[in-house]
Design an enzyme around this catalytic site. Structure first.
Site, PDB file in Angstrom:
ATOM      1  N   ARG A   1      -3.313   2.760   0.078  1.00 16.98           N
ATOM      2  CA  ARG A   1      -2.506   3.411   1.094  1.00 16.98           C
ATOM      3  C   ARG A   1      -1.338   4.046   0.369  1.00 16.98           C
ATOM      4  NH1 ARG A   1      -3.257   5.877   5.672  1.00 16.98           N
ATOM      5  NH2 ARG A   1      -1.668   5.516   7.252  1.00 16.98           N
TER       6      ARG A   1
ATOM      7  N   ASP B   1       3.969  -9.097  -4.848  1.00 15.73           N
ATOM      8  CA  ASP B   1       5.404  -8.837  -4.822  1.00 15.73           C
ATOM      9  C   ASP B   1       5.941  -8.996  -6.246  1.00 15.73           C
ATOM     10  OD1 ASP B   1       5.845  -8.272  -2.116  1.00 15.73           O
ATOM     11  OD2 ASP B   1       5.559 -10.382  -1.624  1.00 15.73           O
TER      12      ASP B   1
ATOM     13  N   ARG C   1       2.030 -12.937   5.756  1.00 20.71           N
ATOM     14  CA  ARG C   1       3.254 -12.826   4.947  1.00 20.71           C
ATOM     15  C   ARG C   1       4.506 -13.044   5.771  1.00 20.71           C
ATOM     16  NH1 ARG C   1       3.145  -9.250   0.472  1.00 20.71           N
ATOM     17  NH2 ARG C   1       5.048  -8.218   1.141  1.00 20.71           N
TER      18      ARG C   1
ATOM     19  N   ARG D   1       9.235 -18.327  13.541  1.00 18.80           N
ATOM     20  CA  ARG D   1      10.129 -19.509  13.577  1.00 18.80           C
ATOM     21  C   ARG D   1      10.629 -19.773  14.982  1.00 18.80           C
ATOM     22  NH1 ARG D   1      13.400 -16.775   9.432  1.00 18.80           N
ATOM     23  NH2 ARG D   1      12.362 -17.215   7.456  1.00 18.80           N
TER      24      ARG D   1
ATOM     25  N   ARG E   1       9.661   2.770   8.607  1.00 22.28           N
ATOM     26  CA  ARG E   1      10.967   2.146   8.381  1.00 22.28           C
ATOM     27  C   ARG E   1      12.007   3.200   8.032  1.00 22.28           C
ATOM     28  NH1 ARG E   1       8.729  -2.841   4.554  1.00 22.28           N
ATOM     29  NH2 ARG E   1       7.596  -1.299   3.364  1.00 22.28           N
TER      30      ARG E   1
ATOM     31  N   GLU F   1      10.376   6.163   5.704  1.00 24.51           N
ATOM     32  CA  GLU F   1       9.137   5.837   4.984  1.00 24.51           C
ATOM     33  C   GLU F   1       7.933   6.192   5.852  1.00 24.51           C
ATOM     34  OE1 GLU F   1       9.447   1.972   3.071  1.00 24.51           O
ATOM     35  OE2 GLU F   1       7.319   1.638   3.402  1.00 24.51           O
TER      36      GLU F   1
ATOM     37  N   TYR G   1      -2.052  -7.347  -3.649  1.00 31.67           N
ATOM     38  CA  TYR G   1      -0.831  -7.057  -2.885  1.00 31.67           C
ATOM     39  C   TYR G   1       0.295  -7.947  -3.430  1.00 31.67           C
ATOM     40  CZ  TYR G   1       1.671  -6.042   1.578  1.00 31.67           C
ATOM     41  OH  TYR G   1       2.567  -5.642   2.545  1.00 31.67           O
TER      42      TYR G   1
HETATM   43  P1  FAD Z   1       4.109  -0.384 -10.613  1.00 35.24           P
HETATM   44  O1  FAD Z   1       5.529  -0.624 -10.275  1.00 35.24           O
HETATM   45  O2  FAD Z   1       3.267   0.419  -9.691  1.00 35.24           O
HETATM   46  O3  FAD Z   1       4.069   0.284 -12.059  1.00 35.24           O
HETATM   47  C1  FAD Z   1       2.922   0.896 -12.581  1.00 35.24           C
HETATM   48  C2  FAD Z   1       3.396   2.041 -13.484  1.00 35.24           C
HETATM   49  O4  FAD Z   1       2.277   2.548 -14.203  1.00 35.24           O
HETATM   50  C3  FAD Z   1       3.979   3.210 -12.695  1.00 35.24           C
HETATM   51  O5  FAD Z   1       5.256   3.532 -13.190  1.00 35.24           O
HETATM   52  C4  FAD Z   1       2.980   4.337 -12.946  1.00 35.24           C
HETATM   53  O6  FAD Z   1       3.586   5.620 -12.995  1.00 35.24           O
HETATM   54  C5  FAD Z   1       2.420   3.952 -14.300  1.00 35.24           C
HETATM   55  N1  FAD Z   1       1.079   4.499 -14.573  1.00 35.24           N
HETATM   56  C6  FAD Z   1      -0.023   4.394 -13.792  1.00 35.24           C
HETATM   57  N2  FAD Z   1      -1.067   5.016 -14.375  1.00 35.24           N
HETATM   58  C7  FAD Z   1      -0.613   5.514 -15.552  1.00 35.24           C
HETATM   59  C8  FAD Z   1      -1.223   6.268 -16.589  1.00 35.24           C
HETATM   60  N3  FAD Z   1      -2.513   6.652 -16.526  1.00 35.24           N
HETATM   61  N4  FAD Z   1      -0.464   6.629 -17.672  1.00 35.24           N
HETATM   62  C9  FAD Z   1       0.844   6.267 -17.742  1.00 35.24           C
HETATM   63  N5  FAD Z   1       1.477   5.567 -16.781  1.00 35.24           N
HETATM   64  C10 FAD Z   1       0.747   5.185 -15.698  1.00 35.24           C
HETATM   65  N6  FAD Z   1       8.135  -6.487  -3.966  1.00 35.24           N
HETATM   66  C11 FAD Z   1       9.075  -7.421  -3.715  1.00 35.24           C
HETATM   67  O7  FAD Z   1       9.092  -8.465  -4.367  1.00 35.24           O
HETATM   68  N7  FAD Z   1      10.033  -7.209  -2.755  1.00 35.24           N
HETATM   69  C12 FAD Z   1      10.078  -6.090  -2.005  1.00 35.24           C
HETATM   70  O8  FAD Z   1      10.960  -5.946  -1.134  1.00 35.24           O
HETATM   71  C13 FAD Z   1       9.100  -5.091  -2.232  1.00 35.24           C
HETATM   72  N8  FAD Z   1       9.092  -3.964  -1.496  1.00 35.24           N
HETATM   73  C14 FAD Z   1       8.154  -3.015  -1.745  1.00 35.24           C
HETATM   74  C15 FAD Z   1       8.172  -1.860  -0.979  1.00 35.24           C
HETATM   75  C16 FAD Z   1       7.235  -0.864  -1.200  1.00 35.24           C
HETATM   76  C17 FAD Z   1       7.264   0.377  -0.361  1.00 35.24           C
HETATM   77  C18 FAD Z   1       6.229  -1.041  -2.211  1.00 35.24           C
HETATM   78  C19 FAD Z   1       5.198   0.023  -2.450  1.00 35.24           C
HETATM   79  C20 FAD Z   1       6.203  -2.199  -2.968  1.00 35.24           C
HETATM   80  C21 FAD Z   1       7.150  -3.202  -2.754  1.00 35.24           C
HETATM   81  N9  FAD Z   1       7.178  -4.364  -3.496  1.00 35.24           N
HETATM   82  C22 FAD Z   1       8.118  -5.326  -3.258  1.00 35.24           C
HETATM   83  C23 FAD Z   1       6.166  -4.625  -4.544  1.00 35.24           C
HETATM   84  C24 FAD Z   1       6.639  -4.194  -5.950  1.00 35.24           C
HETATM   85  O9  FAD Z   1       6.884  -2.806  -5.947  1.00 35.24           O
HETATM   86  C25 FAD Z   1       5.555  -4.533  -6.946  1.00 35.24           C
HETATM   87  O10 FAD Z   1       5.269  -5.903  -6.942  1.00 35.24           O
HETATM   88  C26 FAD Z   1       5.893  -4.150  -8.401  1.00 35.24           C
HETATM   89  O11 FAD Z   1       6.617  -2.963  -8.485  1.00 35.24           O
HETATM   90  C27 FAD Z   1       4.597  -3.981  -9.146  1.00 35.24           C
HETATM   91  O12 FAD Z   1       4.845  -3.736 -10.502  1.00 35.24           O
HETATM   92  P2  FAD Z   1       3.651  -3.189 -11.403  1.00 35.24           P
HETATM   93  O13 FAD Z   1       4.168  -3.115 -12.786  1.00 35.24           O
HETATM   94  O14 FAD Z   1       2.422  -3.969 -11.155  1.00 35.24           O
HETATM   95  O15 FAD Z   1       3.314  -1.741 -10.809  1.00 35.24           O
HETATM   96  N1  UDP Z   2       4.281  -5.907  10.144  1.00 37.88           N
HETATM   97  C1  UDP Z   2       4.327  -5.597  11.482  1.00 37.88           C
HETATM   98  N2  UDP Z   2       5.530  -5.311  12.069  1.00 37.88           N
HETATM   99  C2  UDP Z   2       6.687  -5.332  11.381  1.00 37.88           C
HETATM  100  C3  UDP Z   2       6.648  -5.669  10.013  1.00 37.88           C
HETATM  101  C4  UDP Z   2       5.431  -5.940   9.420  1.00 37.88           C
HETATM  102  O1  UDP Z   2       3.290  -5.553  12.127  1.00 37.88           O
HETATM  103  O2  UDP Z   2       7.752  -5.061  11.969  1.00 37.88           O
HETATM  104  C5  UDP Z   2       2.964  -6.203   9.534  1.00 37.88           C
HETATM  105  C6  UDP Z   2       2.328  -4.950   8.931  1.00 37.88           C
HETATM  106  O3  UDP Z   2       0.932  -5.062   9.089  1.00 37.88           O
HETATM  107  C7  UDP Z   2       2.721  -5.046   7.480  1.00 37.88           C
HETATM  108  C8  UDP Z   2       2.631  -6.558   7.239  1.00 37.88           C
HETATM  109  O4  UDP Z   2       3.100  -7.125   8.465  1.00 37.88           O
HETATM  110  O5  UDP Z   2       1.852  -4.315   6.651  1.00 37.88           O
HETATM  111  C9  UDP Z   2       3.454  -7.079   6.077  1.00 37.88           C
HETATM  112  O6  UDP Z   2       4.801  -6.724   6.303  1.00 37.88           O
HETATM  113  P1  UDP Z   2       5.864  -6.642   5.132  1.00 37.88           P
HETATM  114  O7  UDP Z   2       7.186  -6.363   5.727  1.00 37.88           O
HETATM  115  O8  UDP Z   2       5.720  -7.842   4.266  1.00 37.88           O
HETATM  116  O9  UDP Z   2       5.321  -5.343   4.364  1.00 37.88           O
HETATM  117  P2  UDP Z   2       5.716  -4.597   3.008  1.00 37.88           P
HETATM  118  O10 UDP Z   2       7.195  -4.716   2.838  1.00 37.88           O
HETATM  119  O11 UDP Z   2       4.909  -5.238   1.919  1.00 37.88           O
HETATM  120  O12 UDP Z   2       5.275  -3.194   3.281  1.00 37.88           O
END
Ligand code: FAD
Ligand code: UDP
Length: 369
Positions: free
Chosen positions: A250, A351, A173, A177, A281, A301, A349
């Site tokens: 996780r 986004d 991911r 560069r 982070r 985090e 996984y």
């Molecule tokens: P979710 O957002 O997980 O929504 C699922 C919902 O279902 C939740 O609200 C949950 O409470 C509900 N639910 C589950 N089970 C039940 C049940 N039995 N009854 C009722 N409700 C229920 N993506 C990016 O593009 N850019 C980013 O920078 C980025 N950063 C991220 C950072 C973190 C720490 C994490 C964890 C994810 C990140 N993502 C990012 C990914 C992004 O969060 C997801 O792609 C997106 O939110 C997924 O949407 P979803 O609807 O699939 O799931």
């Molecule tokens: N990663 C790393 N060092 C960093 C940032 C990311 O080793 O400083 C690795 C780590 O394994 C991470 C993966 O690259 O799970 C993907 O990183 P990303 O920032 O895309 O993670 P996310 O925002 O989805 O948690």
């Protein structure tokens, strides 16, 4: 009677609800949390939009997805340029000429390339074929120095496993560069919605009945009786009561602090890449929107081992879990009027852009005629 009972108000469920409502379908949205938006949810505190579930930076390589999401919000010109803090020293991410310049005290792409090439050769002399795990993939991309300082410790904290026991795909991911470019992403479209993400969800769900604090699994039969079809975006193994065993996830813990200073770290995201610091982070929320408020809010985090009492943030897509997921997918196919989607329902996984794409594909399939 509803046409759809949608479980989960994250991006997948909410995009589907919007599109189905637009086509005249009656939708019931169930959300077990006390708010809509899933992990994209933002709340306003001290006049700062706080990304409650971690930094969410929208980016996409698809003009279609970019146009789609901008129906619901204006986006600012934020470009993610995180820093790495390795034992107190600061480096630029992703791995680029700024990182290499500080790491090796060099200045040209040729010098960086020569160092990476000689380190790759030394590290991979015993490797046969394509990289089989994250460690081999990282060494073959960037060599030992970058691996040891920026990848090994961070990854082992993040996933709670040795880099040799993780799939290579996770590290692919991140761009590498030989230019002085600190943009963490390669996508041509990037930004943060002005005012945060929650208003997007309010618009997506405006024609849909929403029930908060409603766990579908606690009253499954009652809700099933209310709708012709169910769309489930929670964990697929929970839907089937873990019949074949639990998929692994996780989890994370976020620790928020309000600080009486205007600027804590000068950038939205800093990654702590050593193994000892317990968090991965720190995000400083105001910098996502170029904030000038007097106070600031930061979140640390902490990765956590998942169990059923914790939120499942990341699927662990190794071969063991993929095989188990395939068994649940077979079960899902046998059920009528039941759809799965999203990061948890598809055990991917994903986004945000992937989730929107997948939800719109489901819309196409559901409303084909
Ligand atoms: P979710 O957002 O997980 O929504 C699922 C919902 O279902 C939740 O609200 C949950 O409470 C509900 N639910 C589950 N089970 C039940 C049940 N039995 N009854 C009722 N409700 C229920 N993506 C990016 O593009 N850019 C980013 O920078 C980025 N950063 C991220 C950072 C973190 C720490 C994490 C964890 C994810 C990140 N993502 C990012 C990914 C992004 O969060 C997801 O792609 C997106 O939110 C997924 O949407 P979803 O609807 O699939 O799931
Ligand atoms: N990663 C790393 N060092 C960093 C940032 C990311 O080793 O400083 C690795 C780590 O394994 C991470 C993966 O690259 O799970 C993907 O990183 P990303 O920032 O895309 O993670 P996310 O925002 O989805 O948690």
């Amino acid at each position: 009677m509803f046409d759809y009972c949608i479980v989960g108000s994250g991006l997948f469920g909410s995009v589907f609800a919007y599109e189905a409502s637009k086509r005249g379908k009656k939708c019931l949205m169930l959300e077990k949390r006390n708010h809509i938006g899933g992990n994209c949810y933002t709340k306003t505190q001290e006049n700062v939009n706080v990304h409650t579930y971690g930094a969410h930076i929208f980016r996409t390589d698809s003009k279609e997805i970019w146009d789609y999401v901008r129906q619901f919000a204006d986006f600012n010109h934020f470009i993610n340029s995180p820093l790495a803090n390795y034992k107190g020293a600061i480096y630029n991410l992703p791995f680029n000429m700024n990182t290499f310049c500080k790491l090796w005290n060099i200045s040209t792409p040729k010098q960086a390339q020569d160092i990476i090439e000689s380190q790759r050769k030394a590290a991979l002399k015993d490797l046969k074929g394509a990289p089989k795990n994250l460690e081999e993939q990282a060494l073959s991309l960037v060599g030992i120095d970058v691996y040891e300082k920026f990848i090994k410790g961070y990854t082992q904290k993040q996933w709670g496993r040795d880099c040799k026991d993780l799939p290579a795909s996770i590290i692919r991911r991140i761009p590498v560069r030989l230019t002085y470019d600190n943009n963490y992403f390669n996508d041509p479209y990037q930004g943060i919605p002005k005012g945060g993400y929650t208003p997007i969800f309010e618009k997506l769900l405006k024609n849909c009945e929403v029930r908060l604090n409603a766990d579908f699994l606690k009253h499954k039969e009652q809700f099933q009786a209310k709708a012709k079809k169910i769309l489930f975006t929670g964990t697929i193994d929970s839907y089937f009561e873990y019949r074949f065993g639990e998929l692994e996830y996780r989890s994370l813990k976020f620790e928020e602090e309000i600080l009486e200073i205007p600027n804590y770290q000068g950038v939205a995201v800093v990654n702590f890449t050593d193994e000892q610091t317990p968090y991965t982070r720190i995000i400083e929320h105001k910098h996502f929107e170029f904030g000038t408020q007097e106070k600031t809010i930061i979140s640390k985090e902490y990765p956590q081992t998942w169990d059923k009492s914790k939120e499942p943030y990341y699927p662990i897509n190794d071969s063991k879990n993929q095989a188990l997921f395939a068994k649940y997918q077979e079960l899902a196919k046998q059920e009528q009027n039941l759809l799965f989607g999203g990061r948890l329902g598809s055990y991917q996984y994903y986004d945000m852009q992937d989730v929107i794409k997948a939800a719109l594909e489901l819309v196409k399939r559901e409303f084909a005629q």
